[in-house]
Design a protein around this motif. Sequence first.
Motif, short mmCIF file in Angstrom:
data_model
loop_
_atom_site.label_atom_id
_atom_site.label_comp_id
_atom_site.label_asym_id
_atom_site.label_seq_id
_atom_site.Cartn_x
_atom_site.Cartn_y
_atom_site.Cartn_z
N GLY A 93 1.00 -1.30 -0.14
CA GLY A 93 0.36 0.01 -0.07
C GLY A 93 0.57 1.62 -0.25
O GLY A 93 0.54 2.51 -0.79
N ASP A 94 2.13 1.05 0.59
CA ASP A 94 3.10 2.32 1.34
C ASP A 94 3.74 2.76 -0.47
O ASP A 94 3.52 3.78 -1.10
N ILE A 115 1.91 1.58 -3.08
CA ILE A 115 1.54 2.58 -4.61
C ILE A 115 0.70 3.80 -4.56
O ILE A 115 0.40 4.98 -4.88
N TYR A 116 0.28 3.80 -3.36
CA TYR A 116 -0.63 5.14 -2.62
C TYR A 116 0.13 5.97 -1.13
O TYR A 116 -0.39 6.64 -0.88
N GLY A 117 1.44 5.24 -1.43
CA GLY A 117 1.94 6.60 0.09
C GLY A 117 2.48 7.52 0.34
O GLY A 117 2.07 8.27 0.99
N GLN A 161 0.81 9.63 -1.67
CA GLN A 161 -0.77 10.76 -1.88
C GLN A 161 -1.27 10.39 -0.74
O GLN A 161 -1.50 11.61 0.11
N PHE A 162 -0.99 9.60 0.15
CA PHE A 162 -2.06 9.13 1.33
C PHE A 162 -0.75 10.45 2.35
O PHE A 162 -2.11 10.62 3.36
N ARG A 163 -0.01 10.30 2.53
CA ARG A 163 0.66 10.89 3.69
C ARG A 163 0.05 12.91 3.26
O ARG A 163 0.10 12.90 4.70
N ARG A 164 0.66 12.67 2.13
CA ARG A 164 -0.47 13.65 1.95
C ARG A 164 -0.80 14.41 2.18
O ARG A 164 -1.84 15.25 2.79
N SER A 165 -1.97 13.06 2.28
CA SER A 165 -3.70 13.72 2.55
C SER A 165 -3.75 13.62 3.85
O SER A 165 -5.11 14.01 4.03
N ALA A 166 -2.71 13.24 4.87
CA ALA A 166 -3.29 12.97 6.09
C ALA A 166 -2.61 14.36 7.07
O ALA A 166 -2.61 14.43 8.23
N GLY A 167 -2.38 15.02 6.47
CA GLY A 167 -1.91 15.97 6.43
C GLY A 167 -0.12 16.30 6.86
O GLY A 167 0.40 16.96 7.70
N LEU A 168 0.33 15.06 6.73
CA LEU A 168 2.04 14.97 7.10
C LEU A 168 2.63 15.68 5.98
O LEU A 168 2.01 15.96 5.19
N THR A 173 9.52 12.89 6.37
CA THR A 173 8.91 12.17 6.87
C THR A 173 8.18 10.35 6.60
O THR A 173 7.98 9.74 7.43
#
Lengths: 212, 212
Positions: free
Chosen positions: A165-166, A168-170, A172-179, A185
């Motif tokens: 998962g990381d 593939i979308y790690g 973007q997900f991190r960005r979307s989590a506000g990190l 990071t």
Amino acid sequence: MEGSPRRIRRTPEEARRLILDAAREAIARSGPEGLRLHEIAAAAGVSHPLILHHFGNRAGLVRVLTREAVAELSDKLVAAMREPDHSPEAQLDRVFDAFRNGLGQLLAWLATVDPDGDLGGSTMIQREFAERLHARRLAAAPPGATIAREDSQFVIHLIAIAALGDAIYGAQFRRSAGLPEGPETDKRFRAWLAALIRAHLAPSQAGSIGRI
Amino acid sequence: MEGSPRRIRRTPEEARRLILDAAREAIARSGPEGLRLHEIAAAAGVSHPLILHHFGNRAGLVRVLTREAVAELSDKLVAAMREPDHSPEAQLDRVFDAFRNGLGQLLAWLATVDPDGDLGGSTMIQREFAERLHARRLAAAPPGATIAREDSQFVIHLIAIAALGDAIYGAQFRRSAGLPEGPETDKRFRAWLAALIRAHLAPSQAGSIGRI
DNA sequence: AGACTTACTGACAATTTTGTCAATACCAAC
DNA sequence: GTTGGTATTGACAAAATTGTCAGTAAGTCT
């Protein structure tokens, strides 16, 4: 006034490698839709019938491509397992890295193209990982204690799906989590996950990580 | 001797829905390669120019398709967040379920087709999740304690990438880890992960889960 | 040098796929 | 009932894609 009909004649191995590399790059660049013989041939600097000459047909190319990707992942995971540094941090880093550089995407693509397709070579790896981890835990545990084998298997499973998962979308997900963005990071998250797993594996001397 | 040229005339909304559903099913069945106008049209029981009539061109169909998928994921996640049952087990179940039924595969495909494409609507969801979790932890913590916001964000991030990875290769990975097949193992793993997270969030009264 | 193997290519063929267009059928409004 | 709008379709066109084939050139062996 003749043009120069000079041809480069490679060994079959060289030609295959050239084509496979171009194909991997094409997939990484424009996704599965980029797997067109013309595009690959152009990127490799050869004519498209050459691909058919070396791989039979398109399916043959895909077959070799995926087999090689699985083998590469398998090799990386085995290397990660055999590495002398057994700390969760280092192991996790290596596993996460194994899925990087387009391999995760390629596997994801395979999952959609052929949902029931076996991952072939890597089939045994996870089981081996789990067995090793379990043996080590048993050896380190106090004599009377028993540890469920399933627990070790779940630990490995979590690492595997998280690494995929990381990949593939790690980002973007991190960005979307506000990190904050950037590799820093990334590193911190891996360290955090390693600490989480370490705390689970040895609940006695851990517990204060992540809280300040 | 005339054949019956009966046509079904739908509202544009109905027609679009019919086509979009058929397209989603086609992708789920035969992967991204299955996204052919003919195939979709046949599955929907319409002629292929109708798709072009309603979506302009193939790219238009893909655009709507992905926008809808992202919106659906977003909705499911919001619903999961707003649900009264806040136990980690139930929340995790809902998040994992949100990626099921082809949505995970679809997102993975989008990742390869358009690696830099924003996830659009779901951009804020993870941040909201993390904020809520963090607020709840702060409220439940003893007065003097401080909790790193990053820790809460990492928890959410882990759940997100694990859910995605699980949707894509969960079943195969589980099999390859030597775990028994079937939904039972699925449930047990989720419960295990929920316990792991719960133990991390409240390290005091936990710690004995997974060990027997 | 000559013969032989085969990697390689250009041209062509067949199929598939997207897209266009005029005609038609269904429905609503008048 | 007539008219108008448009959802729908069959037929056609254009482009792309995979695959075939005969011929060419590069290298090797005798």
